[in-house]
Enzyme design. Structure first.
Site, mmCIF file in Angstrom:
data_model
loop_
_atom_site.group_PDB
_atom_site.id
_atom_site.type_symbol
_atom_site.label_atom_id
_atom_site.label_comp_id
_atom_site.label_asym_id
_atom_site.label_seq_id
_atom_site.Cartn_x
_atom_site.Cartn_y
_atom_site.Cartn_z
ATOM 1 N N GLU A 121 0.837 -1.199 0.000
ATOM 2 C CA GLU A 121 0.000 0.000 0.000
ATOM 3 C C GLU A 121 0.879 1.259 0.000
ATOM 4 O O GLU A 121 1.828 1.366 0.787
ATOM 5 C CB GLU A 121 -0.872 -0.023 1.258
ATOM 6 N N LYS A 174 -9.094 2.560 -2.707
ATOM 7 C CA LYS A 174 -9.465 1.921 -1.451
ATOM 8 C C LYS A 174 -10.848 2.365 -0.976
ATOM 9 O O LYS A 174 -11.145 3.556 -0.896
ATOM 10 C CB LYS A 174 -8.408 2.257 -0.390
ATOM 11 N N CYS A 184 -5.349 -3.225 2.393
ATOM 12 C CA CYS A 184 -5.213 -3.214 3.851
ATOM 13 C C CYS A 184 -6.530 -3.420 4.604
ATOM 14 O O CYS A 184 -7.037 -4.528 4.679
ATOM 15 C CB CYS A 184 -4.500 -1.927 4.270
#
Length: 263
Positions: free
Chosen positions: A43, A112, A145
């Site tokens: 990330e 995300k 994540c």
């Protein structure tokens, strides 16, 4: 179509301070993973995670000269990338994952969805679920994540055809439960591979745990990195392994979607 990919994970440490340093990270990964079909980085690997000023300074548009340079690197190396970067578009910033094929083509871009804590929510806007991408006979879906901690995010990708979840992460101390438990669990409950690329070491107020890994549909670990520094791991990810596991453990077919609400 080979229905198999040699996937490498570059567990990166010290964050880059410039675009040239970020490019050098990619060049180093290619040198270390010469036999890989696809290299996955963590990330925000191209700008670091913890320093908000650095994230803003290194944010780029998907059609920027820097991304064109990265695409050319992939083309010259005949190697695909999935990498984390800060994407800038029309004055809005996203925590994004860019998938670049070995011909330098952009195969997918994921922003995300589940932003973690005030640090991310102060820097980024939320996106939409990842596309499912055909890649070497496999079907890849992207997560970043905190997304992995929502079972429905992984299940959505698998229901749309994904057999491999590629997870870019900056998981920090003390959350070792993520690589140790959630990574194999998401693979097991969905009958898929999970490729988990995590950052390692300090970055501003954060200290990342490393422990990158690639897991099989039965939850077993095919390759794993330690928690004490940069590393390169790799494994062969095969559609046949998914099919064999699902033939005897078909949770997708056996689930009672008529009884349980997903919304």
């Amino acid at each position: 179509m080979t229905n198999s990919l040699r996937i490498a994970v570059a567990q990166t440490g010290t964050p880059p301070e410039t675009h040239d340093e970020a490019f050098a990270v990619l060049e180093h990964a290619i040198t270390d993973a010469r036999d890989a079909d696809l290299i996955v980085l963590p990330e925000l690997a191209l700008c670091g995670y913890g320093d908000a000023e650095r994230v803003r300074r290194l944010a780029v548009a998907r059609d920027s000269a820097f991304i064109d340079r990265v695409r050319d690197l992939a083309r010259r190396a005949a190697t695909g990338f999935v990498l984390g970067y800060a994407e800038e578009e029309a004055g809005t910033r996203y925590n994004a994952a860019l998938a670049i094929g070995p011909e330098g083509d952009i195969r997918g871009n994921y922003r995300k969805v589940n932003l973690w804590g005030p640090h991310e929510k102060g820097l980024f806007a939320s996106g939409m679920p990842s596309p499912v991408m055909e890649w070497g006979g496999l079907k890849l879906g992207l997560l970043i994540c905190y997304d992995l901690e929502f079972a429905e995010a992984a299940r959505d990708l698998v229901l749309r055809g994904a057999d491999t979840l590629v997870v870019l992460s900056a998981t920090s101390h003390p959350y070792t439960v993520v690589p140790e438990v959630l990574v194999p669990a998401r693979g097991y409950e969905n009958g898929c591979h999970v490729v988990y690329a995590n950052a390692v070491g300090p970055d501003a107020a954060f200290n990342f745990i490393g422990m990158s890994r690639i897991t099989a549909p039965d939850g077993s670990v095919l390759a794993a990195a330690a928690s004490d520094g940069p590393a390169l791991i790799a494994a062969d990810v095969k559609r046949a392994t998914v099919d064999a596991w699902r033939s005897g453990h078909n949770y997708l077919a056996d689930r009672r979607s008529d009884l349980y609400r997903l919304g």
